[in-house]
Design an enzyme around this catalytic site. Sequence first.
Site, PDB file in Angstrom:
ATOM      1  N   GLU A   1     -84.258  15.079 -39.479  1.00  0.00           N
ATOM      2  CA  GLU A   1     -83.997  15.994 -40.681  1.00  0.00           C
ATOM      3  C   GLU A   1     -83.708  14.320 -41.833  1.00  0.00           C
ATOM      4  O   GLU A   1     -83.622  14.534 -42.900  1.00  0.00           O
ATOM      5  CB  GLU A   1     -82.032  16.096 -40.430  1.00  0.00           C
ATOM      6  CG  GLU A   1     -82.044  17.225 -38.564  1.00  0.00           C
ATOM      7  CD  GLU A   1     -82.425  18.823 -39.523  1.00  0.00           C
ATOM      8  OE1 GLU A   1     -82.720  18.589 -40.727  1.00  0.00           O
ATOM      9  OE2 GLU A   1     -82.987  19.094 -38.954  1.00  0.00           O
TER      10      GLU A   1
ATOM     11  N   HIS B   1     -88.644  26.836 -36.160  1.00  0.00           N
ATOM     12  CA  HIS B   1     -87.351  27.857 -36.071  1.00  0.00           C
ATOM     13  C   HIS B   1     -88.753  28.895 -34.210  1.00  0.00           C
ATOM     14  O   HIS B   1     -88.001  28.608 -33.014  1.00  0.00           O
ATOM     15  CB  HIS B   1     -86.944  28.321 -36.852  1.00  0.00           C
ATOM     16  CG  HIS B   1     -85.465  27.959 -37.080  1.00  0.00           C
ATOM     17  ND1 HIS B   1     -85.054  27.608 -37.896  1.00  0.00           N
ATOM     18  CD2 HIS B   1     -84.515  26.523 -36.348  1.00  0.00           C
ATOM     19  CE1 HIS B   1     -83.270  27.104 -38.317  1.00  0.00           C
ATOM     20  NE2 HIS B   1     -84.157  26.129 -36.949  1.00  0.00           N
TER      21      HIS B   1
ATOM     22  N   HIS C   1     -84.166  20.967 -31.415  1.00  0.00           N
ATOM     23  CA  HIS C   1     -84.724  20.623 -31.981  1.00  0.00           C
ATOM     24  C   HIS C   1     -85.630  20.186 -33.403  1.00  0.00           C
ATOM     25  O   HIS C   1     -86.118  20.245 -33.904  1.00  0.00           O
ATOM     26  CB  HIS C   1     -83.297  20.489 -33.202  1.00  0.00           C
ATOM     27  CG  HIS C   1     -83.323  21.371 -34.645  1.00  0.00           C
ATOM     28  ND1 HIS C   1     -83.577  23.187 -35.017  1.00  0.00           N
ATOM     29  CD2 HIS C   1     -83.029  20.972 -35.729  1.00  0.00           C
ATOM     30  CE1 HIS C   1     -83.379  23.075 -36.173  1.00  0.00           C
ATOM     31  NE2 HIS C   1     -82.809  21.677 -36.418  1.00  0.00           N
TER      32      HIS C   1
HETATM   33 ZN    ZN Z   1     -82.199  21.622 -38.456  1.00  0.00          ZN
END
Ligand code: ZN
Length: 341
Positions: free
Chosen positions: A171, A238, A248
Amino acid sequence: MKQTIAFPSGTVDYYFKSKVEELSRICSNRDLILLTDVTIAALYPGLFAGRKHIIIPSGEDAKTAESIKEITKKLLELDATRKSMIVGIGGGVITDITGFVASVYMRGIKFGFVPTTLLAMVDAAIGGKNGVNVGLHKNILGTINQPEFILYDVKFLDTLPTPEWSNGFAEIIKYSCIFDSELFSELEDYDLSFYKTSPEAVAELIATCAGWKNKTVAEDELETGIRKLLNFGHTSGHAIETIYHLPHGQAVAIGMVIACKLSSEINGFSTAGTERLTDLLERYSLPVKYHFSAPHIMEVLKMDKKRNNKNIDFILLSQIGEGYIQSLPLETIEQTLNTCM
Ligand code: ZN
Ligand code: ADP
C-alpha cells in the site's frame, strides 16, 4: 502529535507518533470497551487486564455478520450503552468490525482505533469505510462512518511477522506510484530490513501515507472521483486475491505491475518506469508476476461492481507519482493480461 482532519461525515483526531499508554488520557471518563483478536490479546495481555474487553478470533474469517451478533451479545453483557465507546485494537479486520458494530449498536455509538499492522496504519484504519463479509461477498454489509480518533504506536510493529510488513509496503508503494515520486525515490534508497529496525523512519512513512489518504478521502469520501485513485493495483489485484487466495499485498503488487503494463499500452508509460516498480516491489519482498489464467481473471473482473457496460475504470500511471482514472474496454485488458503472465 495530534492532528484533526475534517471529513464530510465527521472529524477525526489523529495521534501520530504516540503511545498506546495515552489511550486512558485520550478517552478519559468514557466507558471504554476494547475490541481485539486473540493474537493481539496474547501478545499484549497488559493492555486488556482490568479493562472491559471483547476478544474475537483472528483473520478474515472472523469478519462476518455472525461475529457481529456475538459481539453484540458481549456488548450487552458488558452493559454497553449509547455513551460507551468501542476501541478496536488490531489489524484491518478489527478496525473494519469495530467501525461496523459501533455504527449499528443502539443506532451508533462512538469508536476509535489503535491499528497494530502496518497495513491498517497506512490504509485500512483510515477513510471511514467499514464492513463485514457475508459468504464470498466481501464488505457487503457496511457503512461510511469516521472514528473519533486513530492512535498510532509503532511499538506494535515489533511483533508483526515479516509477510505482514510486506503487505503494508504494497500500500505504501501504491501511494508513491499515484501521488508521490519523492516517496518512491526514498523507498528505492532503503529496504525492508532498514525500516524494520528504524521506528522513527516508519512513523514518518506512516504519517506521509496517512496524509495522502486523508487528503483524498476528505475531497471524495463517497468515492465518486479522486478516491478511486486508491484502487491502483486493486482492480486486477482483487481478482487475483479472490481466485488464488494470495495475501492482499501480494495480489496488489501483481496488480500494480499489470496496471503499469496497461499504462504502457494506453499512454506510453515507460518500460523503465515498470522496471523501477518491479525492482522496488522485490526490494520489499513482494511478487511481480504470477502464473494466473487470464480468462479466469476476466470472468471475475466482469462481475466487478465497478464495471459499466463493456468498460472497467482502471487506474493508470502517466508517470511515477501520477495516477489517473481511465475507463478501459474489456478487450484491451484481456490482451494485456495475456502478456503479463
Ligand atoms: Zn489494499
Ligand atoms: P490486515 O492485514 O488487514 O491489517 P488482519 O487484521 O487480519 O489484517 O491482521 C493480519 C494478522 O496479523 C492477524 O492474524 C492479526 O492477528 C495479526 N496481527 C495484527 N497486529 C499484529 C501485531 N502487532 N503483531 C503480531 N501480529 C499481529
